[in-house]
Design an enzyme around this catalytic site. Structure first.
Site, short mmCIF file in Angstrom:
data_model
loop_
_atom_site.label_atom_id
_atom_site.label_comp_id
_atom_site.label_asym_id
_atom_site.label_seq_id
_atom_site.Cartn_x
_atom_site.Cartn_y
_atom_site.Cartn_z
NE ARG A 1 -4.12 1.88 0.75
CZ ARG A 1 -5.07 2.20 -0.12
NH1 ARG A 1 -5.02 1.76 -1.38
NH2 ARG A 1 -6.11 2.92 0.25
CB THR B 1 -9.16 -0.68 -7.96
OG1 THR B 1 -9.11 0.57 -7.28
CG2 THR B 1 -8.50 -1.73 -7.13
CD GLU C 1 -4.64 4.33 -3.65
OE1 GLU C 1 -5.84 4.06 -3.55
OE2 GLU C 1 -3.98 4.14 -4.67
CB SER D 1 -7.28 -0.08 1.11
OG SER D 1 -7.67 -0.72 -0.07
CB SER D 2 -12.66 -0.65 -0.05
OG SER D 2 -13.11 0.48 0.65
N GLY E 1 -13.62 -1.48 -7.55
CA GLY E 1 -14.93 -0.87 -7.38
C GLY E 1 -15.05 0.04 -6.18
N1 GLY Z 1 -8.22 3.19 -3.71
C1 GLY Z 1 -9.26 2.29 -3.44
C2 GLY Z 1 -9.03 1.47 -2.23
O1 GLY Z 1 -7.90 1.21 -1.87
O2 GLY Z 1 -9.97 1.07 -1.60
#
Ligand code: GLY
Length: 556
Positions: free
Chosen positions: A87, A361, A400, A432-433, A452
């Site tokens: 990340r 993504t 980000e 993050s998701s 998404g």
């Molecule tokens: N940038 C989308 C995520 O990391 O959730």
């Protein structure tokens, strides 16, 4: 790798051998790259590096060398899993209020466009780390297909064109960046060749020198100079000190299946486990469609509320992970879940706002002929990230930083809100998701995930529930999607995905149902059916550019 090693998570199952390998990714050229690495004897981790690098070239809207991601690795031999966390981190000069203007409002432009929007990339360090620690082939071999694709070019596809049209205006602020992605001066036509010589050079530096080829020396100097020229605050020290982290995956059990998924700094695994813990008390398959969507949406609502309140980078803040994952906590959340009535989100306390969907993504899933698996979700955040590449590098920067909470309770580009747990701090990872996931029993294994934005977690939930219902990957990636994320207090549905009677039924329970004008997500899944020793792979039918293939290694 010994069972019980600090990071790797042990899962005890028998060890049958597959008779095939499979790759599913968002681009057919990246899938081909992965298959070719497996065909020449590379393992799943080698293939994961090669697929990631190829996607960085041919799907620049979604991920890249200027971004980051999570690679969930599972070793079949040891039955151990680890998440490699590549990340992005905030630069050293970042601070909590860096996107606020004089009136205290969030400057959305600064947060998503140009140099200040970019976190320090993690992808190149993660590729190097995976190749060195888990791969069997040299990094240079793994990056070579991507270098060829960057040098020789690839044809723009529908996704490239559609997403670039959304970012064209911003990208045109930086003519050298626009010249890379719009060589004719405008958004290309499907089929136009995109050649990226500077990116090829940067990839070669990484291939020749490992992570130092990117984080130090000539490439690093150009990245820092270019980022600062576009309003950013990166320093050479920020790049040099970037560290990949190995994280113990989140694991939970749901109706006889073991779930292995992403820990913080992703919110995905905790939210997924929370939703499953709530749902395990219900017989979902015995319910009407209205009841099923209602109960699942109520589980989504509760997990997203906790996401907003509690989740952030565990290296910086205390996240009550054990509490959030406990079955008792889920039982408590169920006590106010009524089967005959929607729970207003406002009654759950705290009140964030809007949540649009995203197609940014990317995700790929693969299994090698030894049964090793990788589920990886990678990102530059919004389509084409910050829409800016420092001159001479070909590195499209991520945006980000917008995944941090720029101001407590203020929505980001996905409408996601957060509070102090996800506030900006130097070198912290933004929440993050992304939810790369493996779900397994001793009879069947699923490797799945999707892009998404804020909807990633609910898509993975619906996909894995479909797998647990007995279906294969073509079904999981195709299931009609619905989504609830606490606020706004409504269920989003894909166009024409529910009958008018089902919508009426949900509204009668007190839900607001919002039919969107477009679908969302791009799921890629691979399944190994251990009981028949067969594999299947599928890519999401919502985009045509994906590639999913199984190669048999034993004649039947
Ligand atoms: N940038 C989308 C995520 O990391 O959730």
């Amino acid at each position: 790798m010994a069972c019980g090693f600090l990071i790797w998570t042990c899962v005890a199952f028998a060890k049958p051998q597959p008779q095939a390998y499979a790759v599913s990714s968002a681009h057919a050229l990246a899938t081909e790259t992965g298959l070719s690495i497996l065909a020449q004897g590379g393992n799943a981790y080698d293939a994961a590096v090669a697929v990631s690098a190829a996607l960085a070239v041919v799907e620049p809207a979604s991920s890249g060398i200027g971004g980051g991601g999570f690679w969930l690795l599972h070793s079949h031999d040891d039955q151990l899993s680890v998440m490699v966390d590549g990340r992005e981190v905030a630069p050293g000069k970042a601070h909590r209020d860096m996107y606020l203007d004089e009136s205290g409002a969030v400057d959305r432009d600064l947060a998503v466009n140009g140099g200040l929007a970019a976190g320090i990339p993690g992808a190149p360090a993660a590729w190097d780390h995976i190749a060195q620690k888990y791969g069997s082939l040299p990094l240079a071999v793994l990056l070579d297909p991507a270098i060829q694709l960057a040098e020789q070019g690839f044809p723009a596809d529908e996704k490239y064109v559609t997403l670039l049209a959304m970012r064209e205006g911003v990208m045109n602020r930086w003519p050298e960046t626009a010249a890379i992605f719009m060589p004719s001066g405008e958004v290309p036509q499907v089929g136009d060749l995109i050649v990226q010589p500077d990116l090829a050079k940067t990839l070669r530096a990484l291939a020749d020198h490992g992570r130092d080829g990117f984080y130090k020396g000539d490439v690093a100097e150009k990245l820092v100079a270019g980022t600062q020229a576009a309003g950013g605050i990166w320093t050479l020290d920020d790049l040099a000190r970037y560290e990949v982290k190995e994280r113990q995956p989140i694991t939970t059990e749901y109706k006889g299946y073991e779930l292995i998924t992403a820990p913080p700094p992703s919110s995905g695994g905790i939210a997924l486990a929370q939703m499953l813990n709530i749902l395990e008390a219900y017989d979902l398959s015995g319910m009407s469609s209205v009841e099923r969507i209602h109960v699942i949406s109520e589980a989504m609502r509760r997990a997203y509320r906790d996401r907003a309140l509690y989740l952030g980078d565990t290296d910086f803040v205390d996240v009550p992970v054990d509490l959030l994952l406990s079955k008792d906590y889920a039982a408590g959340l169920r006590t106010h879940l009524r089967i005959d009535r929607a729970t207003p989100s406002a009654s759950l306390a705290n009140d964030p706002t809007v949540w649009p969907e995203g197609d940014n993504t990317t995700h790929f899933s693969l299994i090698d002929a030894e049964g090793n698996m990788v589920s990886a979700t990678l990102t530059v955040n919004l389509p084409y990230g910050a829409a800016y590449a420092p001159p001479g590098t070909g590195v499209l920067l991520n945006n980000e930083m917008d995944d941090f909470s720029a101001k407590a309770g203020e929505p980001n580009a996905y409408g996601l809100v957060g509070f102090s747990a996800n506030a900006i701090e130097p070198y912290k990872r933004m929440l993050s998701s992304m939810t790369p996931t493996i779900v397994r029993s001793d009879e069947r294994v699923a490797v799945l995930g999707t892009p998404g934005g804020s909807r990633i977690i609910t898509m993975v939930l619906l996909g894995l529930l479909d797998f647990i219902d007995g279906n294969g990957p073509m079904s999981w990636v195709s299931v009609p999607r619905f989504h609830h994320q606490y606020l706004p207090d409504s269920i989003s549905i894909e166009p024409d995905s529910l009958s008018p009677e089902t919508i009426d039924g949900l509204e009668a329970l007190g839900h607001q149902v919002q039919e969107r004008n477009r679908t969302w997500g791009n799921m890629h899944g691979v399944m190994w059916d251990i009981s028949t020793n067969t594999m299947q792979a599928a890519h999401d039918p919502r985009w045509s550019s994906g590639g999913a293939e199984v190669v048999e290694t034993v004649e039947r």
